[in-house]
Motif scaffolding. Structure first.
Motif, PDB file in Angstrom:
ATOM      1  N   UNK B   3       1.261  -1.009   0.225  1.00  8.25           N
ATOM      2  CA  UNK B   3       0.289   0.338   0.256  1.00  8.25           C
ATOM      3  C   UNK B   3       0.753   1.336  -0.156  1.00  8.25           C
ATOM      4  N   UNK B   4       1.520   1.209  -0.900  1.00 10.20           N
ATOM      5  CA  UNK B   4       2.211   2.904  -1.287  1.00 10.20           C
ATOM      6  C   UNK B   4       1.898   4.146  -1.416  1.00 10.20           C
ATOM      7  N   UNK B   5       2.546   4.908  -1.697  1.00  7.31           N
ATOM      8  CA  UNK B   5       1.292   6.159  -2.183  1.00  7.31           C
ATOM      9  C   UNK B   5       1.233   5.780  -3.319  1.00  7.31           C
ATOM     10  N   UNK B   6      -0.228   6.116  -3.913  1.00 10.25           N
ATOM     11  CA  UNK B   6      -0.099   6.259  -5.030  1.00 10.25           C
ATOM     12  C   UNK B   6      -0.317   8.055  -5.894  1.00 10.25           C
ATOM     13  N   UNK B   7       0.858   7.974  -7.218  1.00  9.68           N
ATOM     14  CA  UNK B   7       0.941   9.208  -7.405  1.00  9.68           C
ATOM     15  C   UNK B   7      -0.075   9.869  -7.765  1.00  9.68           C
ATOM     16  N   UNK B   8      -0.319  11.296  -8.019  1.00 11.95           N
ATOM     17  CA  UNK B   8      -1.480  12.195  -8.374  1.00 11.95           C
ATOM     18  C   UNK B   8      -1.616  11.572  -9.184  1.00 11.95           C
ATOM     19  N   UNK B   9      -3.221  12.109  -9.776  1.00 13.94           N
ATOM     20  CA  UNK B   9      -3.980  12.028 -10.713  1.00 13.94           C
ATOM     21  C   UNK B   9      -4.547  10.558 -11.548  1.00 13.94           C
ATOM     22  N   UNK B  10      -3.704   9.689 -10.786  1.00 12.17           N
ATOM     23  CA  UNK B  10      -4.141   8.692 -11.442  1.00 12.17           C
ATOM     24  C   UNK B  10      -5.186   7.976 -10.292  1.00 12.17           C
ATOM     25  N   UNK B  11      -5.992   8.930  -8.832  1.00 11.26           N
ATOM     26  CA  UNK B  11      -6.786   8.294  -7.997  1.00 11.26           C
ATOM     27  C   UNK B  11      -7.948   7.980  -8.894  1.00 11.26           C
ATOM     28  N   UNK B  12      -8.666   9.405 -10.160  1.00 11.23           N
ATOM     29  CA  UNK B  12      -9.405   9.181 -10.864  1.00 11.23           C
ATOM     30  C   UNK B  12      -9.653   7.562 -11.675  1.00 11.23           C
ATOM     31  N   UNK B  13      -8.559   7.561 -12.237  1.00 12.59           N
ATOM     32  CA  UNK B  13      -8.350   6.827 -13.314  1.00 12.59           C
ATOM     33  C   UNK B  13      -8.341   5.375 -12.655  1.00 12.59           C
ATOM     34  N   UNK B  14      -8.000   5.225 -11.293  1.00 10.69           N
ATOM     35  CA  UNK B  14      -8.454   3.861 -10.597  1.00 10.69           C
ATOM     36  C   UNK B  14      -9.229   3.902 -10.287  1.00 10.69           C
ATOM     37  N   UNK B  15     -10.969   4.638  -9.959  1.00 13.29           N
ATOM     38  CA  UNK B  15     -11.395   5.099  -9.442  1.00 13.29           C
ATOM     39  C   UNK B  15     -12.658   4.435 -10.500  1.00 13.29           C
ATOM     40  N   UNK B  16     -12.468   4.854 -11.947  1.00 13.24           N
ATOM     41  CA  UNK B  16     -13.345   4.849 -12.837  1.00 13.24           C
ATOM     42  C   UNK B  16     -12.761   3.331 -13.813  1.00 13.24           C
ATOM     43  N   UNK B  17     -11.592   2.643 -13.932  1.00 16.44           N
ATOM     44  CA  UNK B  17     -11.570   0.966 -13.753  1.00 16.44           C
ATOM     45  C   UNK B  17     -12.372   0.355 -13.168  1.00 16.44           C
ATOM     46  N   UNK B  18     -11.669   0.494 -11.617  1.00 15.12           N
ATOM     47  CA  UNK B  18     -12.536   0.165 -10.404  1.00 15.12           C
ATOM     48  C   UNK B  18     -14.368  -0.192 -11.242  1.00 15.12           C
ATOM     49  N   UNK B  19     -14.768   0.472 -11.593  1.00 13.30           N
ATOM     50  CA  UNK B  19     -16.654   0.412 -11.677  1.00 13.30           C
ATOM     51  C   UNK B  19     -16.252  -0.795 -12.299  1.00 13.30           C
ATOM     52  N   UNK B  20     -15.704  -1.115 -13.489  1.00 18.69           N
ATOM     53  CA  UNK B  20     -15.690  -2.337 -14.551  1.00 18.69           C
ATOM     54  C   UNK B  20     -14.878  -3.693 -14.429  1.00 18.69           C
ATOM     55  N   UNK B  21     -13.827  -3.483 -13.226  1.00 19.21           N
ATOM     56  CA  UNK B  21     -13.028  -4.374 -13.438  1.00 19.21           C
ATOM     57  C   UNK B  21     -12.832  -4.269 -11.738  1.00 19.21           C
ATOM     58  N   UNK B  22     -12.340  -6.244 -11.325  1.00 12.81           N
ATOM     59  CA  UNK B  22     -11.628  -6.298 -10.161  1.00 12.81           C
ATOM     60  C   UNK B  22     -10.857  -5.824  -9.638  1.00 12.81           C
ATOM     61  N   UNK B  23     -11.029  -5.421  -8.444  1.00  9.94           N
ATOM     62  CA  UNK B  23      -9.520  -4.215  -7.644  1.00  9.94           C
ATOM     63  C   UNK B  23      -8.368  -5.758  -8.101  1.00  9.94           C
ATOM     64  N   UNK B  24      -8.524  -6.783  -7.808  1.00 12.69           N
ATOM     65  CA  UNK B  24      -7.172  -7.364  -8.042  1.00 12.69           C
ATOM     66  C   UNK B  24      -6.658  -7.583  -9.165  1.00 12.69           C
ATOM     67  N   UNK B  25      -7.203  -7.336 -10.669  1.00 13.12           N
ATOM     68  CA  UNK B  25      -6.686  -6.768 -12.026  1.00 13.12           C
ATOM     69  C   UNK B  25      -5.409  -5.805 -11.951  1.00 13.12           C
ATOM     70  N   UNK B  26      -6.096  -4.729 -10.872  1.00 15.17           N
ATOM     71  CA  UNK B  26      -4.989  -3.203 -10.541  1.00 15.17           C
ATOM     72  C   UNK B  26      -3.461  -3.571 -10.008  1.00 15.17           C
ATOM     73  N   UNK B  27      -2.887  -2.826 -11.138  1.00 15.70           N
ATOM     74  CA  UNK B  27      -1.302  -2.719 -10.017  1.00 15.70           C
ATOM     75  C   UNK B  27      -1.139  -0.958 -10.273  1.00 15.70           C
ATOM     76  N   UNK B  28      -1.124  -1.377  -8.662  1.00 18.60           N
ATOM     77  CA  UNK B  28      -0.367   0.178  -8.157  1.00 18.60           C
ATOM     78  C   UNK B  28       0.414   0.268  -7.395  1.00 18.60           C
TER      79      UNK B  28
END
Lengths: 470, 470
Positions: B3-28
C-alpha cells in the motif's frame, strides 16, 4: 478518334489533362469510351464516363489525378477489364484511367527471386517473362491469359494454386502508387519494401491490395517469385454420385493434412457445357468431378497422390484414380479453364465467389441445390474446392426478365447462405458493385466504420473509384 | 500489493477502472508496475506508468479503453514483454494493459486447419496444444518459449522458419480488437475472416499485424495452421573462413532456388559465447557457421540437402556436410537458440534486426565488420541468413559510458548501411522506440504521411501506445 461532340462539362477536364499529357492518350469517342467503361460483371450498373486516358507513365497518372482532384472528377482505374464484380465500372462524369499500356517489366532479380513490373502487364505474360529466368509467379486466376497484374492486385486475385501457394497479396512485397489525401493528390509514393521480410511501419501494401483502386492508383508492383517447379505434376481425378459426396471428399483431404497444388470441383452442368463446346471426351454423366494436382517431387509426391485417391474413395467416389496419361491430365485442367466461357455461351451468367470453411463444403453445396430449386434457376458450380471457394454460376436465358429477377434473388440467397455458415461473400473477385450489399451483411458494422475512416483519411475528396467496396 | 502512496492524478483512473474491473486486476505497487513497464530493449526509454491492469477478458479491456479515452490516458498494451525495440515500454501516466492472462485457446478446428486463441497464450504453448491435434503453428521467434501470440501479432514476429513458411502475418486470418475512433473508444469488433480466402473489404487484419498496439488492443486471434510435419528433418552444417564467404554461400543457395526450412548464420563470437557457457562441444574456430535445415520428405529431401552442401562448398566452405547424427543436429539448433542469452551474459546488448536482399548479404556482413572497427565495438552476428535478416548484437562492457555511446553510433550506422543497400531497419522485431529514427530515414516521407493519417483516423485521441512506430 471520331470527332463526336464532347459532352458538356468535360472541356475543362480535357483542357487541363492536355497540359501534361499528349492528346493521343485521351479517349473521347463515346463508343470507345463505352468499351472501356465496364468490366465483365454483366449485371452491374455502368455510369457514363466523361473522358478516358490510356496512361503511359506514372507522371501521366500523377498529372491526371491532380487534375481530377482539382475538378472533383472521379478516377476509375482499370487494367484489362476482366473483373467480375463491377469494380472497374465507370461512374457518371468520371475519368476512366486505363493503365493497361503501362506494361513494362522493370526488373527481374533472379538472385533474389523477385521482380518489379508496371501494373498493365498481363499475368501470363509476366509468368512467361520470369520463366525465362527459371522463376515462377504462382497466382493463377482463370483470367490469367488476359487479366493484368494491376487488376490482380486491385482484387487480390486468387486462382487454382492458392491452396498451396497463396493469393496475390502473398506475393506483393511493395508497390508504387499515385495517391491523394495527406500526401497531396497526384503524389507518387512507395509503399512496402524490396526485402524478403520487413516490419517498418504499417502494412500499407496489404491495405492497397484488394482495395480496388479506392485508395489510389497503383503504378508499379514489386513481386516475390518462386523458383520454377521441376518435375511433372501428378493429376488425380475422382467422379462422384452427388455434389455433396464430392464436398465430403474435399473435407476429408483437408482433414488428412494433404495440400495438393490444386483441388477443383466441376459439377455436371459445367462438364456438359465444356463437352458440348469442345468435345474433349469428358465423361459428363457423373454429378461432380474433382481434379487434384500434386506437384511434390519424388516418392513423397507419389504417396500424396495415392493418399488423395484414398480420400476420394473414402467419400464414396464412383471411381478415383491417378491419371497416367499426361495429355489426358492436361485436357482435364484445360476443361476446368474453359468452364466459364463454355457456360457463358449458354446465356448471361451471374458469377458467385463465396467461401466457406472447407469442412462445410458439403453443406454449402447442398444449399446451392436448394437455392437453385427454390428460384427455379440453373446453377452450374465450379469451385476451388480445396480452399472452400465456390463459384456457382447462375445461368439465365437471354432476354428473359423473370429469369433475371429469379437469378438475382438466388444470388443474394447464396451470399446469405455463405454468411450463415460463417463464410464470406467474396474469395477472390472483389466487392466491386455486386457484393456491396452482401459485404455489409457479412462484416461487423464497426469494422465497416473503421474501413470508412481509412478511406476518408486517405482519399478525403472521395475521387478514387467512388461507390466501390465500401 | 504493497500500500504505497498512489501518485497524484491516478485516483480518478483507479476509481473509474474499478467500476468495471475487479480490484485484484489492478497494479499500483511501484515495483511491480516498474517490472511490467518495459520490454527487453535494454536501452530504450521507459516512462512512469500510472496504473497496471492485468486484464482477464475482452470486457475488461473494453472498459479500460473507454475509461482511458475519457481521461486522455495512454494505453500501453503488453504480453510477456520479450520485445526488443521498446514497443511495450510505458509512457508517462499511462495504463499498462497486460493481456498475458488472457491466454485461453478458444477453438482448435483440426478439420479446417485453424484455431482461435486469446492474445496472452505463449507461442510454444500454442504449438504444443495444436500439436495434440496433429497441427503445426510455424512462426518460431527465438522468444517462442516466452513470447505471446499477441506480442507476435503486434510485431509481426518472424523466426527461423519464415524462409519457407512465412511470418506471423501469413497466419493471421482475422482478429478481434478493442478499438477507438469512429467505432467509439472501447468498442470490441471483428476484423478479417475465418475462411481460407477472402477479399471482403480492406485488409484491416494485416494493418493491425505489426502495428504494435497503436491501432487498438488485440483480444482474440484466428490463426491458420498447417498439418504437423512428418519425417525427421535433415541438417546441413558448413564452416567458413570469413563472414563474407558464408554470406556468399547463402546467396548461392537462394539463387539455386533452394528453400531450406531454416538457414542460420552464427559468427565466431556467437559460437564462443555459447560454447563458453554451455560446453556443447561446438567448434568455435571458424569465422562463421551456417546451419541449414531441410524438412522435405523422401528422396527429394536428400537431394535438397546434397544441393545445399554443394552450394556451401562452391562458396569456399572449410567443410560442409549433412549431419548424420540427430543428437548433434539438435545440439546445433539448440546452440542457435542460446546465442542471445549467451551473449547477454557478457554485458548489455544492443540488438539489430536489419534485412537486405539476400544477394547483398556478403556486402552487409562486410559492412558490419567495417562498422565494428570504426566504432571499436564488438559485434556478434547471428542471422536468419536465408531471409537476408541479420541480428548484429552490439556488446558493451557493463557501466562503460563511452562504450555505450560508441555502440549507439554503431547501431545507427548499421541502420544506415542497410538502408543504403536498399534494405530495411527492422525485419521482425518492430519499430518500437529504437527504430523510429531509422524508419524515418528508410521510408518514403509521403508514405509516412499516409500512415500518420491512418493512425489519426483510427485513434484520433492518440491514446493507443503513443510515440511508438510513427
Amino acid at each position: 478518334m471520331t470527332a463526336l461532340p464532347v459532352p458538356s462539362g468535360t472541356e475543362m477536364l480535357l483542357e487541363l489533362l492536355g497540359r501534361g499529357i499528349p492528346a493521343d492518350r485521351l479517349v473521347v469517342d463515346r463508343d470507345v469510351l463505352s468499351s472501356i467503361s465496364h468490366d465483365e460483371a454483366e449485371w452491374a450498373a455502368v455510369g457514363r464516363a466523361a473522358v478516358g486516358l490510356r496512361a503511359r507513365s506514372e507522371a501521366e497518372v500523377s498529372h491526371a489525378v491532380k487534375v481530377c482532384a482539382d475538378l472533383g472528377v472521379p478516377v476509375v482505374t482499370r487494367g484489362a477489364g476482366t473483373g467480375l464484380s463491377g469494380g472497374a465500372n465507370a461512374t457518371d462524369g468520371c475519368l476512366v484511367l486505363d493503365v493497361s499500356r503501362m506494361d513494362a517489366v522493370i526488373e527481374i532479380d533472379a538472385e533474389n527471386l523477385m521482380c518489379v513490373v508496371q501494373p498493365g502487364i498481363v499475368n501470363n505474360e509476366l509468368k512467361a517473362k520470369v520463366a525465362e529466368h527459371g522463376l515462377w509467379y504462382p497466382p493463377d486466376p482463370a483470367s490469367a491469359p488476359w487479366s493484368t497484374i494491376g487488376g490482380n492486385v486491385a482484387t487480390n486475385a486468387g486462382g487454382l494454386c492458392c491452396l498451396k501457394y497463396g493469393v496475390t497479396r502473398d506475393y506483393v512485397l511493395g508497390l508504387r502508387a499515385v495517391v491523394g489525401g495527406p500526401a497531396g493528390y497526384g503524389t507518387a509514393l512507395a509503399y512496402g519494401r524490396k526485402t524478403n521480410k520487413g516490419v517498418a511501419g504499417y502494412d500499407m501494401t496489404s491495405l492497397m491490395v484488394g482495395s480496388e483502386g479506392t485508395l489510389g492508383v497503383v503504378t508499379e508492383v514489386t513481386l516475390r517469385l518462386r523458383p520454377a517447379l521441376t518435375g511433372s505434376p501428378k493429376t488425380v481425378v475422382g467422379s462422384f454420385r452427388s455434389l455433396v459426396d464430392a464436398g465430403r471428399a474435399v473435407a476429408i483431404v483437408t482433414k488428412a493434412g494433404l495440400t495438393p497444388s490444386a483441388l477443383e470441383l466441376l459439377d455436371r452442368y459445367c462438364l456438359e457445357a465444356v463437352e458440348e463446346w469442345k468435345h474433349l471426351g469428358l465423361e459428363a454423366d457423373s454429378a461432380a468431378m474433382l481434379l487434384a494436382r500434386v506437384d511434390t517431387n519424388g516418392d513423397a509426391g507419389d504417396d500424396e497422390a495415392r493418399a488423395i485417391v484414398a480420400c476420394f474413395e473414402e467419400a464414396g467416389a464412383v471411381w478415383a484414380a491417378q491419371s497416367t496419361d499426361d495429355a489426358e491430365a492436361e485436357a482435364l485442367f484445360e476443361a476446368r479453364r474453359l468452364v466459364y466461357p463454355a457456360v457463358e455461351r449458354l446465356g448471361p451468367v451471374l458469377t458467385e465467389d463465396i467461401v466457406v470453411k472447407r469442412s462445410l463444403l458439403p453443406q454449402m453445396l447442398a444449399e446451392v441445390e436448394v437455392i437453385a430449386r427454390r428460384h427455379e434457376v440453373r446453377i452450374a458450380t465450379i469451385a476451388h474446392a480445396g480452399d472452400g471457394n465456390l463459384h456457382p454460376l447462375i445461368l439465365t436465358p437471354a432476354g428473359d426478365d423473370n429469369a433475371r429477377v429469379a437469378a438475382q434473388s438466388a444470388f443474394e440467397d447464396l451470399l446469405d447462405a455463405a454468411i450463415a455458415l460463417g463464410g464470406t461473400v467474396t474469395g477472390e473477385h472483389g466487392v466491386g458493385l455486386l457484393k456491396r450489399g452482401g459485404m455489409r451483411r457479412e462484416l461487423d458494422p464497426n469494422s465497416l466504420l473503421m474501413q470508412r475512416a481509412v478511406k476518408d483519411a486517405l482519399d478525403p475528396l472521395g475521387i478514387f473509384n467512388p461507390g466501390k467496396v465500401l
